[in-house]
Design an enzyme around this catalytic site. Structure first.
Site, PDB file in Angstrom:
ATOM      1  N   LEU A   9      76.977  40.341  61.596  1.00  0.00           N
ATOM      2  CA  LEU A   9      76.491  41.522  60.379  1.00  0.00           C
ATOM      3  C   LEU A   9      75.103  41.844  61.679  1.00  0.00           C
ATOM      4  CD1 LEU A   9      74.808  38.932  57.720  1.00  0.00           C
ATOM      5  CD2 LEU A   9      76.037  41.351  57.277  1.00  0.00           C
ATOM      6  N   ASP A  46      60.541  35.421  44.714  1.00  0.00           N
ATOM      7  CA  ASP A  46      60.047  33.937  45.309  1.00  0.00           C
ATOM      8  C   ASP A  46      60.643  32.889  44.244  1.00  0.00           C
ATOM      9  OD1 ASP A  46      58.173  31.291  44.935  1.00  0.00           O
ATOM     10  OD2 ASP A  46      57.166  32.655  45.724  1.00  0.00           O
ATOM     11  N   HIS A  47      61.378  32.491  43.390  1.00  0.00           N
ATOM     12  CA  HIS A  47      61.884  32.462  42.930  1.00  0.00           C
ATOM     13  C   HIS A  47      60.958  31.096  41.510  1.00  0.00           C
ATOM     14  CE1 HIS A  47      63.122  28.376  44.858  1.00  0.00           C
ATOM     15  NE2 HIS A  47      63.007  27.263  43.922  1.00  0.00           N
ATOM     16  N   HIS A  96      55.026  30.431  47.533  1.00  0.00           N
ATOM     17  CA  HIS A  96      54.919  29.165  45.584  1.00  0.00           C
ATOM     18  C   HIS A  96      53.525  29.412  45.491  1.00  0.00           C
ATOM     19  CE1 HIS A  96      59.247  29.630  46.727  1.00  0.00           C
ATOM     20  NE2 HIS A  96      59.153  27.955  47.782  1.00  0.00           N
TER      21      HIS A  96
END
Ligand code: NAP
Length: 491
Positions: free
Chosen positions: A94, A178-179, A241
């Site tokens: 990458l 932000d899961h 979170h």
């Protein structure tokens, strides 16, 4: 926010396609989307990593490492085999701009597919990836980029990374993950609050006594010692979170459910958080670090004995904070945030406690002490429950606590859908409501930075807490001043 077929065929490129996150969460989520008909036309998943693998070897890796993370009720061998025909692998370093031509060839073969880039690598690579995509002409108006946390370790470093991403993508193309926002109960909380008239008059000072947000993990830092020791619980959990959950609870009704309306309201909450002066940091924050102890039958080492951790590390594995939101709705209502590793049990929940009765007409103690609570649990199970008092059947006006289930996720099997799946569906559909905007993230860091700085300049060492406990005793003290306690301890 809802599961729906993607509008057009897409190529989802996962940078870091051999990594832990890809195997455990992303690939299983894409499989579920495929199974639900959410990969229209010739949509593909293209995994990118450095490891020397041909396509067969990569498929074998998915068979061994990703397949087991698909929920058994959703796994079907034939569908999995068909899914793999849509999965490609490209080997790229990458950092090396020239090697992106291999990815370009794949993408240019299907020029009409929209290009969705998911950066699931360490953040130090984000700038290089965006720059190299741009230099290779792989970004067009239809392209979007999703970026994993952590985005920086303070306000300044987050700005630097965001600047690099912004050199290649417009803000409307950037999806900061932000899961927690993809979890069913969090979305259900938005539905409950704004889809019903019931809660509206109660959702304020004078009706709500306090709000607690706890994200407790039973596990330690595992193999992430090196990363964790440079990060700590405040940056790893609170900055993103816990503050995002706080925003969803505290925000004003948005104009609509579109991305900017919700994010405008969340931003106002972040800007209304009472600033953390050194005095408030001293009085209203608790830092902790676990020391050896037992979880059930098992003995677990302390943080300083973990691999990758400095033997004299001051990194916190626990943090508790009392804060306030200085606006009309919330003036005077304490918000308590708490997160830690190696805690007594794994639980993530938001507990909204309503004011107690002005006077109880019932003689029994249960009624006198009772308060109504709305408990939104994200882990270990996803649920929303309203704790109320009801009459014990038979007995003459004796009361007992009961819990009303306000969440139908069990009936709809929604617990099979993980947060990443919901967020990927929104990424495909271009819906940004559940992703953090840059100004939100900046406001969160602006509130967190003074805590980090005060801890550092005042030499605030973390307080020890035993593995398997609820953190340092001082965390209870934050609430004790008002005669309150953390929710688990009162169950
Ligand atoms: P990981 O297991 O270390 O995987 C890193 C991935 O990046 C591997 O696929 C690796 O490929 C690739 N990579 C690294 N350097 C590369 C390079 N120069 N060229 C090409 N590929 C390169 O990391 P992870 O746990 O999946 O985490 C990925 C990101 O998600 C991180 O930012 C992490 O903080 C975040 N995150 C992870 C979790 C989780 O549960 N794992 C949760 C939340 C956020 P090779 O294997 O081929 O080197």
């Amino acid at each position: 926010m809802s599961e729906q077929p993607a509008p057009q065929a897409f190529d989802l490129v996962i940078f870091g396609g051999t990594g832990d996150l890809a195997m455990r969460k992303l690939v299983p989520a894409v499989y579920n989307i495929f199974k639900n008909g959410g990969m229209p036309g010739d949509s593909r998943l293209i995994a990118v990593a450095r490891t020397e693998l041909d396509l067969d070897a990569f498929h074998a890796l998915l068979d061994s490492d990703a397949q087991k993370h698909v929920h058994p009720d959703l796994f079907d061998p034939e569908t999995w085999a068909t899914f793999l025909t849509r999965v490609d692998f490209v080997r790229i370093d990458l950092m090396d701009c020239d090697s992106y031509s291999a990815l370009g060839e794949r993408l240019n073969a299907r020029p009409d597919n929209s290009r969705l880039y998911y950066l699931s690598t360490g953040p130090r690579l984000f700038g290089a990836i965006c720059n190299n995509l741009r230099a290779n002409g792989l970004i067009n108006a239809d392209s979007r980029v999703a970026v994993e946390k952590p985005l920086g370790h303070d306000r300044e470093s987050a700005n630097e990374i965001n600047d690099l991403i912004a050199d290649a993508f417009e803000e409307s193309q950037i999806f900061r993950i932000d899961h927690y926002l993809g979890k069913e109960p969090v979305q259900n909380l938005i539905a409950l609050r704004f889809g019903n008239s019931l809660f509206e008059p109660l959702w304020r000072r004078g009706r709500i006594r306090d709000v607690q947000i706890t994200v407790a993990e039973e596990l330690g830092i595992g193999r992430r010692g090196d990363f964790y020791d440079r990060t700590g619980a405040l940056r790893d959990m609170v900055q993103n979170h816990l503050l995002q959950l706080l925003c969803i609870i505290a925000m004003e009704p948005p104009l609509s459910v579109d991305g900017d309306s919700i994010r405008d309201e969340k931003l106002k909450v972040l800007r209304s958080l009472r600033p953390m002066t050194p005095e408030r940091v001293a009085n209203n924050t608790v830092r902790g670090q676990y020391v050896s102890g037992s979880v059930g039958e098992e003995e677990a080492p302390g943080y300083l004995e973990e691999n990758g951790v400095d033997s004299d590390s001051h990194t916190e594995t626990f943090v508790a904070i009392k804060t306030s939101i200085d606006n009309w709705r919330w003036a005077g209502v304490p918000f308590y945030l708490r997160t830690g590793k190696r805690m007594q049990t794994k639980v993530s929940e938001i507990v909204i406690t309503f004011d107690s009765l002005p006077h109880s007409i019932f003689p029994d103690q249960v009624a006198k002490n009772a308060v109504n609570r709305l408990v939104i649990q994200l882990q270990p199970v996803e649920s929303i429950k309203l704790h109320i008092l009801s009459k014990k059947p038979g007995d003459a006006l004796a009361l007992k606590p009961v819990m009303l289930d306000l969440d139908l996720s069990q009936s709809y099997n929604a617990n099979y859908i993980n947060a990443y799946q919901r967020l990927l569906v929104d990424l495909v559909a271009g819906k940004q409501a559940l992703f953090m905007r840059r100004d939100e993230q900046d406001a969160a860091w602006a509130w967190i930075d003074p805590i980090i700085n005060t801890w550092r300049t005042h030499g605030v060492a973390p307080k020890p807490y035993r593995v398997g406990s609820w953190g340092p005793a001082a965390s209870g003290g934050l609430l004790g001043r008002r005669g309150l306690s953390w929710h688990e301890e009162t169950l």
